[in-house]
Design a protein around this motif. Structure first.
Motif, PDB file in Angstrom:
ATOM      1  N   VAL A  63       0.865  -1.236   0.005  1.00  0.00           N
ATOM      2  CA  VAL A  63       0.133  -0.113  -0.033  1.00  0.00           C
ATOM      3  C   VAL A  63       1.004   1.288   0.015  1.00  0.00           C
ATOM      4  CG1 VAL A  63      -1.675   1.345   1.083  1.00  0.00           C
ATOM      5  CG2 VAL A  63      -1.678  -1.230   1.285  1.00  0.00           C
ATOM      6  N   TYR A  64       0.380   2.141  -0.877  1.00  0.00           N
ATOM      7  CA  TYR A  64       1.250   3.278  -0.823  1.00  0.00           C
ATOM      8  C   TYR A  64       0.140   4.519  -0.884  1.00  0.00           C
ATOM      9  CZ  TYR A  64       0.753   3.984  -5.886  1.00  0.00           C
ATOM     10  OH  TYR A  64       0.247   3.909  -7.372  1.00  0.00           O
ATOM     11  N   ILE A  65       0.588   5.870  -0.647  1.00  0.00           N
ATOM     12  CA  ILE A  65      -0.032   7.057  -0.834  1.00  0.00           C
ATOM     13  C   ILE A  65       0.679   8.253  -1.500  1.00  0.00           C
ATOM     14  CG2 ILE A  65      -1.551   8.811   0.059  1.00  0.00           C
ATOM     15  CD1 ILE A  65      -2.495   6.931   2.195  1.00  0.00           C
ATOM     16  N   SER A  66       0.465   8.667  -2.672  1.00  0.00           N
ATOM     17  CA  SER A  66       1.265   9.732  -3.186  1.00  0.00           C
ATOM     18  C   SER A  66       0.308  10.873  -3.178  1.00  0.00           C
ATOM     19  CB  SER A  66       1.899   9.189  -4.422  1.00  0.00           C
ATOM     20  OG  SER A  66       0.579   9.072  -5.487  1.00  0.00           O
ATOM     21  N   ASN A  67       1.077  12.036  -3.352  1.00  0.00           N
ATOM     22  CA  ASN A  67       0.711  13.539  -3.518  1.00  0.00           C
ATOM     23  C   ASN A  67       0.515  13.792  -4.976  1.00  0.00           C
ATOM     24  OD1 ASN A  67       3.100  14.404  -4.289  1.00  0.00           O
ATOM     25  ND2 ASN A  67       3.484  15.359  -2.507  1.00  0.00           N
ATOM     26  N   ALA A  68      -0.013  14.998  -5.294  1.00  0.00           N
ATOM     27  CA  ALA A  68      -0.487  15.328  -6.588  1.00  0.00           C
ATOM     28  C   ALA A  68       0.918  15.458  -7.548  1.00  0.00           C
ATOM     29  CB  ALA A  68      -1.353  16.695  -6.820  1.00  0.00           C
ATOM     30  N   GLN A  69       2.147  15.531  -6.892  1.00  0.00           N
ATOM     31  CA  GLN A  69       3.232  15.424  -7.764  1.00  0.00           C
ATOM     32  C   GLN A  69       3.980  14.221  -7.753  1.00  0.00           C
ATOM     33  OE1 GLN A  69       2.657  17.862  -5.130  1.00  0.00           O
ATOM     34  NE2 GLN A  69       1.820  19.168  -6.604  1.00  0.00           N
TER      35      GLN A  69
END
Length: 251
Positions: A63-69
């Motif tokens: 599982v990962y979460i990234s920002n808009a960049q």
């Protein structure tokens, strides 16, 4: 599919979003069901102001979460184990630690989400840091409905390893060749494509406003970069890359 944020928010009848006990049921269920639970947990944590996402720490899925960049702001232990075991991926883009093929496909998936798709489910394969070829089932979802600055995309992946050593070696070789091809500039990639389709150096020179000699010198540098001896070898390489899903050059 993405969980309906208007439905019940608890992961289970007796669990809270920020407990340290894993409330997820055993693996083996369809990945979309796991992704729904992960989404609900992230939603509850964001609402509670807890961005540690404790229940994701025990998941076998990555599982990962990234920002808009495209910078990672969260990665669970399974994700770090498979994709970045030697250094934390937090604060880094995918291309800083992923195999180029996997990173390229992840970018394509996330571009669909940024274009308005609420979620994307796909299957692909790529080479991990240990040289093994992974079969990846991935579920990526938009976190835009959470209205949480800094959280853009939630990814949940289930991996399995191919044990065919010959296939792994071939896939690794292709991954390296693809990485070298991507290092070429746009014009050189176009020369590769048109050469593979049978265009002569004279024809390329006329269309690119170059001398035939200039095209030949450029092709020699390309061949050296890709470690091929002649045009027919280049065509075979590009065809193999296309057949294995690395590129689409219309060959």
């Amino acid at each position: 599919m993405i969980a309906d944020t208007n439905q019940g928010d608890s992961l289970s009848a007796n669990s809270e979003a920020t407990t340290n006990d894993c409330a997820f049921t055993p693996t083996g269920r369809p990945l979309c069901q796991v992704a729904d639970e992960v989404y609900r947990h992230v939603k509850l944590c964001v609402e509670a102001g807890d961005w540690s996402f404790p229940q994701l720490e025990c998941l076998p899925e990555c599982v990962y979460i990234s920002n808009a960049q495209g910078v990672l702001v969260y990665s669970n232990p399974s994700h770090r184990k498979h994709f970045s075991p030697n250094a934390s991926p937090i604060g880094r883009t995918k291309r800083a630690f992923l195999d180029p093929v996997i990173a390229d496909r992840a970018d394509k998936i996330e571009s669909l989400i940024f274009d308005g798709s609420p979620y994307v489910i796909c299957e692909n394969a790529g080479v991990g840091l240990n040289g093994a070829t992974y079969h990846v089932v991935a579920h990526a979802a938009s976190l835009k409905p959470l209205n949480a600055p800094g959280l853009a995309i939630l990814g949940v992946m289930r991996l399995s390893i191919h044990n065919d050593r010959t296939k792994v070696a071939k896939q690794t070789d292709l991954s390296i060749a693809y990485a070298k091809f991507r290092e070429l500039n746009a014009r050189d990639q176009d020369i590769c494509r048109r050469t593979a389709l049978g265009a002569s150096s004279r024809e390329l020179g006329e269309s690119l406003d170059m001398t035939t000699r200039g095209v030949e010198l450029r092709k020699q540098k390309i061949f050296a970069k890709l470690e091929v001896a002649k045009a027919v070898d280049l065509a075979r390489l590009l065809t193999r890359l296309q057949d294995n899903g690395f590129i689409d050059m219309g060959l």
